[in-house]
Enzyme design. Structure first.
Site, PDB file in Angstrom:
ATOM      1  N   ASN A  51       2.604  39.069  33.648  1.00 10.58           N
ATOM      2  CA  ASN A  51       2.057  39.096  34.746  1.00 10.58           C
ATOM      3  C   ASN A  51       0.442  38.281  34.249  1.00 10.58           C
ATOM      4  O   ASN A  51      -0.652  38.872  33.667  1.00 10.58           O
ATOM      5  CB  ASN A  51       1.970  39.469  35.912  1.00 10.58           C
ATOM      6  CG  ASN A  51       1.523  41.020  35.969  1.00 10.58           C
ATOM      7  OD1 ASN A  51       0.922  41.266  35.080  1.00 10.58           O
ATOM      8  ND2 ASN A  51       1.515  41.212  36.828  1.00 10.58           N
ATOM      9  N   ILE A  52       0.157  36.712  34.910  1.00  9.33           N
ATOM     10  CA  ILE A  52      -1.436  36.422  34.083  1.00  9.33           C
ATOM     11  C   ILE A  52      -1.977  36.098  36.062  1.00  9.33           C
ATOM     12  O   ILE A  52      -1.677  34.689  36.379  1.00  9.33           O
ATOM     13  CB  ILE A  52      -0.852  35.794  33.607  1.00  9.33           C
ATOM     14  CG1 ILE A  52      -0.232  36.068  32.036  1.00  9.33           C
ATOM     15  CG2 ILE A  52      -2.623  34.606  33.089  1.00  9.33           C
ATOM     16  CD1 ILE A  52      -0.367  34.961  30.866  1.00  9.33           C
ATOM     17  N   GLU A  53      -2.795  36.926  36.238  1.00 10.91           N
ATOM     18  CA  GLU A  53      -3.535  36.333  37.209  1.00 10.91           C
ATOM     19  C   GLU A  53      -4.107  35.667  37.291  1.00 10.91           C
ATOM     20  O   GLU A  53      -4.613  35.546  36.425  1.00 10.91           O
ATOM     21  CB  GLU A  53      -3.967  37.874  37.989  1.00 10.91           C
ATOM     22  CG  GLU A  53      -2.350  39.186  38.144  1.00 10.91           C
ATOM     23  CD  GLU A  53      -2.575  40.132  39.620  1.00 10.91           C
ATOM     24  OE1 GLU A  53      -4.442  40.839  39.314  1.00 10.91           O
ATOM     25  OE2 GLU A  53      -2.115  40.666  39.975  1.00 10.91           O
ATOM     26  N   GLU A  64       7.920  37.965  34.337  1.00  8.77           N
ATOM     27  CA  GLU A  64       9.480  36.763  34.138  1.00  8.77           C
ATOM     28  C   GLU A  64       9.317  34.909  33.501  1.00  8.77           C
ATOM     29  O   GLU A  64       9.859  34.668  32.382  1.00  8.77           O
ATOM     30  CB  GLU A  64      10.118  36.691  35.173  1.00  8.77           C
ATOM     31  CG  GLU A  64      10.301  38.633  35.142  1.00  8.77           C
ATOM     32  CD  GLU A  64       9.866  38.868  36.774  1.00  8.77           C
ATOM     33  OE1 GLU A  64       8.042  38.491  36.339  1.00  8.77           O
ATOM     34  OE2 GLU A  64      10.004  39.643  37.154  1.00  8.77           O
ATOM     35  N   CYS A  95      10.344  38.421  41.436  1.00 13.57           N
ATOM     36  CA  CYS A  95      10.179  37.972  43.118  1.00 13.57           C
ATOM     37  C   CYS A  95      11.588  36.969  42.652  1.00 13.57           C
ATOM     38  O   CYS A  95      12.005  36.576  42.581  1.00 13.57           O
ATOM     39  CB  CYS A  95       9.129  37.172  42.991  1.00 13.57           C
ATOM     40  SG  CYS A  95       8.165  35.822  42.112  1.00 13.57           S
ATOM     41  N   CYS A  98      10.877  33.433  40.549  1.00 15.42           N
ATOM     42  CA  CYS A  98      10.997  34.299  39.383  1.00 15.42           C
ATOM     43  C   CYS A  98      12.792  34.130  38.987  1.00 15.42           C
ATOM     44  O   CYS A  98      13.425  33.769  38.124  1.00 15.42           O
ATOM     45  CB  CYS A  98      10.821  35.278  38.615  1.00 15.42           C
ATOM     46  SG  CYS A  98       9.129  35.265  38.357  1.00 15.42           S
TER      47      CYS A  98
HETATM   48  N1  THU Z   1       4.963  39.729  39.660  1.00 14.56           N
HETATM   49  C1  THU Z   1       5.053  39.834  38.572  1.00 14.56           C
HETATM   50  O1  THU Z   1       4.870  39.625  37.626  1.00 14.56           O
HETATM   51  N2  THU Z   1       6.647  39.467  38.617  1.00 14.56           N
HETATM   52  C2  THU Z   1       7.017  40.260  39.343  1.00 14.56           C
HETATM   53  O2  THU Z   1       8.792  40.734  39.246  1.00 14.56           O
HETATM   54  C3  THU Z   1       6.465  40.667  40.678  1.00 14.56           C
HETATM   55  C4  THU Z   1       5.634  40.526  40.922  1.00 14.56           C
HETATM   56  C5  THU Z   1       3.399  39.586  39.231  1.00 14.56           C
HETATM   57  C6  THU Z   1       2.637  39.681  40.858  1.00 14.56           C
HETATM   58  C7  THU Z   1       1.076  39.707  40.182  1.00 14.56           C
HETATM   59  O3  THU Z   1       0.268  39.778  39.307  1.00 14.56           O
HETATM   60  C8  THU Z   1       1.691  40.991  40.451  1.00 14.56           C
HETATM   61  O4  THU Z   1       2.818  41.661  40.187  1.00 14.56           O
HETATM   62  C9  THU Z   1       1.986  41.429  42.081  1.00 14.56           C
HETATM   63  O5  THU Z   1       2.675  40.394  42.866  1.00 14.56           O
END
Ligand code: THU
Length: 144
Positions: A51-53, A64, A95, A98
């Site tokens: 994940n890249i915020e 994903e 989520c 995804c």
């Molecule tokens: N996130 C994912 O990368 N995948 C998931 O299956 C659920 C949520 C990330 C998004 C965000 O960076 C962090 O988790 C919190 O929601």
């Protein structure tokens, strides 16, 4: 639950390993919630994603989607297996966005390996995680 996919234990192990490796690369200054994913494509290549915020929050990309988009950008058109690990004690739960993105690229025998930190996992089909989903085949019924 999915029938066990006919994918080599070796490849499965590499995919799980890849998901954990990708999780360490997560860019999560805001949530601190690390997610890693590894996608096995139709050429048996593995693509990692984390994940890249973003400071806008909304521009965040989940692990994903990062893995799937990397696979597609490298030339793949189908994903056969996707392993996902999160910081949650429970099995990973992709989520909704995804899940919808997955519908575009899953192979007919696609399996999601939803991992727990202890490396145990459940195998789930696309239909398990998004029942009666809207996908490419629904649009292909329209006459052009
Ligand atoms: N996130 C994912 O990368 N995948 C998931 O299956 C659920 C949520 C990330 C998004 C965000 O960076 C962090 O988790 C919190 O929601």
């Amino acid at each position: 639950m999915a029938m066990t996919q006919n994918i080599d234990d070796d490849i499965r192990e590499k995919l799980i390993e890849g998901a954990f490796r990708a999780q360490k690369r997560a860019y999560v200054p805001y949530s601190k919630f690390r997610v890693g994913a590894a996608a096995l494509d139709d050429r048996d290549e593995i693509h990692l994603g984390c994940n890249i915020e973003n400071s806008s929050y909304g521009a965040t990309n989940c692990a994903e989607r990062t893995a799937i988009f990397c696979a597609i950008a490298s030339g793949a058109r189908q994903i056969k297996m996707l392993a996902v690990i999160t910081d949650d004690d429970d099995f990973a739960r992709p989520c909704g966005i995804c899940r919808q993105v997955m519908t575009e690229f899953v192979s007919p025998d696609f399996v999601l390996l939803a991992l727990r930190p202890d490396r145990s996992y459940v195998e789930l089909t696309m239909e398990d995680i998004l029942p009666r989903y809207f996908g490419p085949t629904n649009l292909s019924k329209i006459d052009s």
